[in-house]
Design an enzyme around this catalytic site. Sequence first.
Site, PDB file in Angstrom:
ATOM      1  N   ASP A   1      57.375  45.569  40.151  1.00 52.75           N
ATOM      2  CA  ASP A   1      56.907  44.726  39.046  1.00 52.75           C
ATOM      3  C   ASP A   1      56.520  45.586  37.858  1.00 52.75           C
ATOM      4  O   ASP A   1      55.743  46.539  37.983  1.00 52.75           O
ATOM      5  CB  ASP A   1      55.687  43.902  39.483  1.00 52.75           C
ATOM      6  CG  ASP A   1      56.056  42.742  40.380  1.00 52.75           C
ATOM      7  OD1 ASP A   1      57.259  42.476  40.550  1.00 52.75           O
ATOM      8  OD2 ASP A   1      55.129  42.105  40.916  1.00 52.75           O
ATOM      9  N   GLY A  24      58.031  37.797  48.838  1.00 47.12           N
ATOM     10  CA  GLY A  24      57.898  38.189  50.232  1.00 47.12           C
ATOM     11  C   GLY A  24      56.808  39.223  50.433  1.00 47.12           C
ATOM     12  O   GLY A  24      55.938  39.076  51.309  1.00 47.12           O
ATOM     13  N   ALA A  25      56.831  40.277  49.606  1.00 42.49           N
ATOM     14  CA  ALA A  25      55.821  41.326  49.721  1.00 42.49           C
ATOM     15  C   ALA A  25      54.433  40.779  49.420  1.00 42.49           C
ATOM     16  O   ALA A  25      53.460  41.080  50.128  1.00 42.49           O
ATOM     17  CB  ALA A  25      56.159  42.481  48.788  1.00 42.49           C
ATOM     18  N   GLU A  85      63.544  34.215  47.319  1.00 40.64           N
ATOM     19  CA  GLU A  85      63.930  35.403  46.557  1.00 40.64           C
ATOM     20  C   GLU A  85      64.774  36.374  47.373  1.00 40.64           C
ATOM     21  O   GLU A  85      64.974  37.508  46.943  1.00 40.64           O
ATOM     22  CB  GLU A  85      62.681  36.128  46.021  1.00 40.64           C
ATOM     23  CG  GLU A  85      62.108  35.463  44.788  1.00 40.64           C
ATOM     24  CD  GLU A  85      60.954  36.247  44.179  1.00 40.64           C
ATOM     25  OE1 GLU A  85      60.527  35.862  43.088  1.00 40.64           O
ATOM     26  OE2 GLU A  85      60.484  37.232  44.789  1.00 40.64           O
ATOM     27  N   ASN A  98      54.714  23.718  44.292  1.00 37.01           N
ATOM     28  CA  ASN A  98      53.728  23.283  43.310  1.00 37.01           C
ATOM     29  C   ASN A  98      54.062  21.879  42.799  1.00 37.01           C
ATOM     30  O   ASN A  98      55.073  21.285  43.163  1.00 37.01           O
ATOM     31  CB  ASN A  98      53.579  24.297  42.171  1.00 37.01           C
ATOM     32  CG  ASN A  98      54.831  24.444  41.328  1.00 37.01           C
ATOM     33  OD1 ASN A  98      55.587  23.488  41.113  1.00 37.01           O
ATOM     34  ND2 ASN A  98      55.065  25.651  40.824  1.00 37.01           N
ATOM     35  N   GLY A 110      43.520  21.908  42.467  1.00 39.09           N
ATOM     36  CA  GLY A 110      43.470  22.169  43.892  1.00 39.09           C
ATOM     37  C   GLY A 110      44.830  22.059  44.554  1.00 39.09           C
ATOM     38  O   GLY A 110      45.863  22.368  43.959  1.00 39.09           O
ATOM     39  N   GLY A 120      49.838  31.977  43.486  1.00 36.87           N
ATOM     40  CA  GLY A 120      50.481  31.088  44.443  1.00 36.87           C
ATOM     41  C   GLY A 120      50.886  31.796  45.716  1.00 36.87           C
ATOM     42  O   GLY A 120      50.756  31.253  46.821  1.00 36.87           O
ATOM     43  N   ASP A 121      51.377  33.040  45.578  1.00 40.32           N
ATOM     44  CA  ASP A 121      51.751  33.822  46.754  1.00 40.32           C
ATOM     45  C   ASP A 121      50.524  34.159  47.592  1.00 40.32           C
ATOM     46  O   ASP A 121      50.583  34.169  48.832  1.00 40.32           O
ATOM     47  CB  ASP A 121      52.448  35.111  46.330  1.00 40.32           C
ATOM     48  CG  ASP A 121      53.752  34.863  45.593  1.00 40.32           C
ATOM     49  OD1 ASP A 121      54.315  33.758  45.729  1.00 40.32           O
ATOM     50  OD2 ASP A 121      54.205  35.764  44.870  1.00 40.32           O
ATOM     51  N   ARG A 146      41.896  38.816  38.528  1.00 38.61           N
ATOM     52  CA  ARG A 146      42.327  40.209  38.575  1.00 38.61           C
ATOM     53  C   ARG A 146      43.701  40.372  37.935  1.00 38.61           C
ATOM     54  O   ARG A 146      44.490  39.441  37.920  1.00 38.61           O
ATOM     55  CB  ARG A 146      42.409  40.693  40.036  1.00 38.61           C
ATOM     56  CG  ARG A 146      41.112  40.561  40.799  1.00 38.61           C
ATOM     57  CD  ARG A 146      41.295  40.929  42.258  1.00 38.61           C
ATOM     58  NE  ARG A 146      40.016  41.041  42.948  1.00 38.61           N
ATOM     59  CZ  ARG A 146      39.871  41.523  44.171  1.00 38.61           C
ATOM     60  NH1 ARG A 146      40.946  41.917  44.867  1.00 38.61           N
ATOM     61  NH2 ARG A 146      38.674  41.605  44.726  1.00 38.61           N
TER      62      ARG A 146
END
Length: 304
Positions: A19, A47-48, A143, A186, A217, A245-246, A279
């Site tokens: 990223d 995935g990670a 992905e 979502n 929520g 979300g991950d 964060r």
Amino acid sequence: MDRKRTAMTLWCLGSINLDRFYHVPHIPAPGETLAARRLTTGIGGKGANMAVAAARAGARVVLIGAVGSDGAWARDRLSEWGVDTRYVASVEGPTGHAVIVLAEDGENTIVIHAGANAMLSEAPLGAAFAEAAAGDWCLIQNETTLQSEGARRARAAGLSVAYAAAPFTAEAAMTMAPLCDLMILNRVEMEQLAAATGRGPAAQGVARVVVTEGADGAVLYAADAPQGVRVAALEVEAVDTTGAGDTFTGYLLAGLAAGLAASEAMTWAAKAGALMVTRHGTADAIPTIDEVARKFGGEGNLGG
């Protein structure tokens, strides 16, 4: 907390990305050129991210995926973070990567290049699920390749299958629906799926559907709860929504693998997602279960 069974392993079939975050004043409009104020890099990919989130929630996590010839460092870092990477293959070509434009208000826009994520062969799937035990969970997203094959192999091995329907296409979601026990998407994605199928979340042919709704929520739909059971979001000041979300999904699956009821696992997931948006970063910034417990309360232990 009461547990229904001993904690199991989470097998995550998913992507691994490099990223690159470009920090800008606002999301650029079409045709607009902006100067980034700074550039940061890290490990990501759905995935990670989900694997790291589940590991930091205390789950035993095995990641099935691929990196390019330049990706050994990513596999090593994931191992340091508690993810079993024995079934992360090394292939010819570049590791997947993402260009993330991050605005000051926390919103982002992302461009992804699949790289090695699109070159995964069936060999790691066969080897991984030969080791899996009935009752384990398998988590799949969009992905990487071999989603349907992975779901079929997981089910044949006696695993429950969760499918995070992102990046979303209605076609992919409709293909995966008969193969999964839990679908996570979502609100916008659910609206698109409902438009494509003519059916609401409780009628998609999946035992449980979780719809995340950001600041509103998340809602769990099931045969015994067709109107949905809502878990509230927590109020925080967001600085970066990337990976939230991950993080929610990884914590949700860690809770289910530990034997929590879905609503209780969702409550932990909502707390972790809320802390994540305070964060900057992706996999490196995902909070641990102890950090979530200190911030919002709880035992700091999903596994009993």
